[in-house]
Scaffold this active site. Structure first.
Site, short mmCIF file in Angstrom:
data_model
loop_
_atom_site.label_atom_id
_atom_site.label_comp_id
_atom_site.label_asym_id
_atom_site.label_seq_id
_atom_site.Cartn_x
_atom_site.Cartn_y
_atom_site.Cartn_z
N ARG A 154 0.82 -1.22 0.00
CA ARG A 154 0.00 0.00 0.00
C ARG A 154 0.85 1.27 0.00
O ARG A 154 0.37 2.33 0.39
CB ARG A 154 -0.96 0.04 1.19
CG ARG A 154 -2.00 -1.06 1.23
CD ARG A 154 -3.13 -0.66 2.19
NE ARG A 154 -4.02 -1.76 2.43
CZ ARG A 154 -4.22 -2.32 3.64
NH1 ARG A 154 -3.58 -1.86 4.69
NH2 ARG A 154 -5.05 -3.32 3.80
N ARG A 212 -3.09 6.02 0.81
CA ARG A 212 -3.59 6.03 2.18
C ARG A 212 -2.94 7.07 3.09
O ARG A 212 -3.62 7.75 3.83
CB ARG A 212 -3.49 4.65 2.84
CG ARG A 212 -4.46 3.64 2.27
CD ARG A 212 -4.62 2.51 3.25
NE ARG A 212 -5.66 1.58 2.80
CZ ARG A 212 -6.26 0.71 3.60
NH1 ARG A 212 -5.94 0.66 4.87
NH2 ARG A 212 -7.19 -0.09 3.14
N ARG A 259 -7.12 12.37 -3.78
CA ARG A 259 -8.41 11.78 -3.37
C ARG A 259 -9.46 12.83 -3.03
O ARG A 259 -10.66 12.54 -3.08
CB ARG A 259 -8.19 10.84 -2.19
CG ARG A 259 -7.52 9.54 -2.58
CD ARG A 259 -8.51 8.59 -3.29
NE ARG A 259 -9.41 7.99 -2.33
CZ ARG A 259 -10.70 8.23 -2.22
NH1 ARG A 259 -11.29 9.08 -3.04
NH2 ARG A 259 -11.44 7.63 -1.30
N TYR A 318 -15.04 -11.60 -0.17
CA TYR A 318 -15.60 -10.26 -0.36
C TYR A 318 -16.90 -10.32 -1.16
O TYR A 318 -17.88 -9.63 -0.83
CB TYR A 318 -14.60 -9.37 -1.10
CG TYR A 318 -13.61 -8.65 -0.21
CD1 TYR A 318 -14.03 -7.67 0.68
CD2 TYR A 318 -12.25 -8.93 -0.29
CE1 TYR A 318 -13.12 -7.00 1.49
CE2 TYR A 318 -11.34 -8.27 0.51
CZ TYR A 318 -11.78 -7.30 1.41
OH TYR A 318 -10.87 -6.64 2.20
#
Length: 371
Positions: A33, A37, A46, A160
């Site tokens: 990642r 984030r 974002r 998921y």
């Protein structure tokens, strides 16, 4: 399909040498990642763009992938394309939202719901944006570090798709595997076929190493992992290599990250077909080395929570990790890629991550004595 000669020459091949089990002067390092984030520049992107919009827009995915490479230039040894494992369920016809975590408005509640999925998935249409982003990023990296492509493991994606998002109990997914075992196996292999096509497409587009994330492997017992996850994982590794070889495309190293399933390391090293096995932090690196017996390389495995502990804690824990992976200082370092034991979390100070990279470079170097 881009040819390797069309891309800038690779200046730092440390990751690829370690993945192949070759001796390296220090451990290559990157973090899962790392392209999102926590970075202020990512958060700025974002603010203007929805998560999957970034994934589906090659220019934005390239920009975000490059952000940590720019910030940590000379300290980080790999880039990983900005995307998400859940693009596979999307390609299969499911709606996935991110608000802020993944949410499936219409999950698969029974085998009858499988009819909602597309009969066939052409990744060159459905996931063309991933391949375009890989090629664009590979050029934009200018050979500074290798580019990693990835997908989710079938069991993790299956969970998921049935749970409708994350879960603490996995009640729905486990209902499926125990109540409808044959239907579950068929769906898992159907997912695996899309994963294979996605991984092959990323290599053709320019990815230089592949990783398969089985984030929910640890939710299965050893027997159930062997029954419901392992067959699709082995299928992916063998089929990807088979297709690449048949099309005269260079075969790249493949990493499997079976989070929570360190009990399976020995068997995975012998039978899975992956070149590298990722470790979470719930195993001592020296124990993992003994388990795999040099048959594969290893990746990991600092607890991401250490990055909240301050510079002294980061240095102390990185030193311990390096000592455990390196073992006897007189033995050349082979087959270790330094990383966290899972993805970086949103609250990490980017400068503390920089310190992590610097400590890995120091304590993994064969010129540094740890005892």
């Amino acid at each position: 399909m881009p040819q390797n000669s069309e891309f800038p020459p690779l200046e730092n091949d440390l990751l690829l040498r370690a993945a192949r089990g070759e001796e390296t002067e220090r451990a290559p390092v990157w973090v899962m990642r790392q392209a999102g984030r926590y970075l202020p520049e990512f958060l700025e992107v974002r603010k203007k763009h929805e998560f999957f919009e970034v994934c589906r827009t090659p220019e934005l995915a390239t920009e975000v992938t490059l952000q940590p490479i720019r910030r940590y230039s000379g300290l980080v040894d790999a880039s990983i394309i900005f995307c998400d494992i859940l693009v596979v369920p999307q390609a299969m016809g499911m709606e996935v939202l991110m608000n802020p975590g993944p949410h499936f408005p219409d999950p698969l509640r029974s085998p009858a719901d499988i009819s909602k999925l597309k009969e066939t998935v052409d990744v060159n249409i459905e996931l063309k944006y991933v391949f375009e982003a890989v090629t664009m990023t590979r050029h934009a990296l200018k050979g500074e570090v290798p580019l990693i492509g990835f997908c989710g493991a079938p069991w993790t994606l299956f969970a998921y798709m049935i749970e409708g998002g994350g879960s603490k109990t996995f009640q729905n997914a486990k209902t499926w595997i125990f109540k409808y075992p044959e239907e579950s196996k068929k769906l898992l292999m159907r997912i695996a076929d899309v994963c294979v096509d996605l991984l092959v497409g990323q290599v053709k587009a320019g990815a230089q190493l592949l990783q398969v994330f089985d984030s929910w492997a640890g939710e299965l017992s050893p027997h159930d992992f062997e029954t419901f996850s392992l067959p699709s994982l082995v299928y992916i590794s063998s089929r990807v290599k088979e297709i690449l070889a048949s099309e005269n495309v260079p075969i790249v190293p493949m990493t499997l990250f079976p989070k929570g399933a360190s009990y399976a390391l020995a068997s995975l090293a012998s039978t899975s077909g992956y070149d590298v096995l990722g470790l979470d932090w719930i195993i001592e690196p020296s124990e993992a080395r003994r388990a795999v017996g040099g048959k594969v390389s290893l990746q990991g495995n600092l607890d991401p929570g250490v990055l909240y502990g301050g510079r002294d804690a980061i240095e102390r824990e990185v030193r311990h990790m390096c000592a455990s992976f390196r073992g006897d200082n007189n033995v050349p370092l082979r087959g270790w890629i330094a990383n966290l034991g899972h993805g970086i979390t949103p609250g990490v100070d980017p400068e503390d991550l920089r310190w992590f990279f610097e400590c890995v470079r120091k304590y993994s170097s064969k010129s540094t004595k740890l005892s």
